[in-house]
Write an enzyme that holds these catalytic residues in place. Sequence first.
Site, PDB file in Angstrom:
ATOM      1  N   HIS A 241      23.116  -7.400  30.330  1.00 30.74           N
ATOM      2  CA  HIS A 241      23.909  -7.049  31.514  1.00 30.74           C
ATOM      3  C   HIS A 241      23.122  -6.031  32.349  1.00 30.74           C
ATOM      4  O   HIS A 241      22.408  -5.186  31.797  1.00 30.74           O
ATOM      5  CB  HIS A 241      25.268  -6.469  31.076  1.00 30.74           C
TER       6      HIS A 241
ATOM      7  N   GLU B  68      24.533 -12.448  37.919  1.00 27.18           N
ATOM      8  CA  GLU B  68      25.327 -11.368  38.490  1.00 27.18           C
ATOM      9  C   GLU B  68      24.435 -10.533  39.400  1.00 27.18           C
ATOM     10  O   GLU B  68      23.708  -9.648  38.928  1.00 27.18           O
ATOM     11  CB  GLU B  68      25.882 -10.469  37.377  1.00 27.18           C
TER      12      GLU B  68
HETATM   13  P1  PGA Z   1      32.923  -6.868  38.557  1.00 29.94           P
HETATM   14  O1  PGA Z   1      31.903  -6.853  37.321  1.00 29.94           O
HETATM   15  O2  PGA Z   1      33.737  -8.137  38.454  1.00 29.94           O
HETATM   16  O3  PGA Z   1      33.755  -5.635  38.385  1.00 29.94           O
HETATM   17  O4  PGA Z   1      32.096  -6.845  39.808  1.00 29.94           O
HETATM   18  C1  PGA Z   1      31.288  -8.033  36.850  1.00 29.94           C
HETATM   19  C2  PGA Z   1      30.349  -7.737  35.706  1.00 29.94           C
HETATM   20  O5  PGA Z   1      29.560  -6.781  35.789  1.00 29.94           O
HETATM   21  O6  PGA Z   1      30.364  -8.441  34.676  1.00 29.94           O
END
Ligand code: PGA
Length: 248
Positions: free
Chosen positions: A94, A164
């Site tokens: 992540h 992401e």
């Molecule tokens: P968010 O986070 O939906 O709060 O933007 C997503 C993530 O980091 O998995």
Amino acid sequence: MMIIAGNWKMNMDRASASALVKTLSAEIKPLTAHLDMIVFPPAVLIDTAINASPSSALAVGGQDCHFNANGAHTGDISAAMLVDAGCQWVLVGHSERRSDHGETNDIVAAKAEAALSAGLKVMICVGETLAERESGKANDVVAAQVLGSLPQDLPSDRFALAYEPVWAIGTGKVASPEDVDDMHNHLRAVLIGRNPDYAAVDILYGGSVKPDNAAGLLALANVGGALVGGASLKAEDFLAIANAAPHS
Ligand code: PGA
């Protein structure tokens, strides 16, 4: 199967985690016919989440694991410990781990390898920063992350990829469906280039997914689900996102 996953990050306590999972478990049965639903609680709340989900329709995963199986690694947890606690999945790479803890692609690949050896499925996260996107490097950066973070001989049925964009995480700035479509098509090509078996691996989008933008994102051809942060902390919002997923 499309995946709707909730990354709780460093949020919730035993009471709120139990209440959230109980509400989700009561509602998700019809959804799990066409969706894999997963929550990623903080490590100390994994047991609470599993105990609150008696049907096991809701899978539980860890937010991270160490790349070693055991030993002198104060503060870390191993993939085998996650399995022992009842987890089926683990998140690795992540962007908050990459930035807060200096995790490189090599470390992420080693963690994924350890998770696979322990019997977990891995959700490998990648994504570019705003500066990288603005300088036109997003596709190259993300391709390098994918190629560097996937362990060798990773079976196609043991992992999912989560795209992401760092600038969309927790900011309320969701990537446009056009940008997501372009990136996910690119990621599909990168995955297939690595291994033709990866043609059907789910590529999740994450970054400010909310009930009002989920349908447009989840309808895109190469979007295989959503990794949801903030909106996964409220049962109503998380369920609304899952309900926005197409049934095919
Ligand atoms: P968010 O986070 O939906 O709060 O933007 C997503 C993530 O980091 O998995």
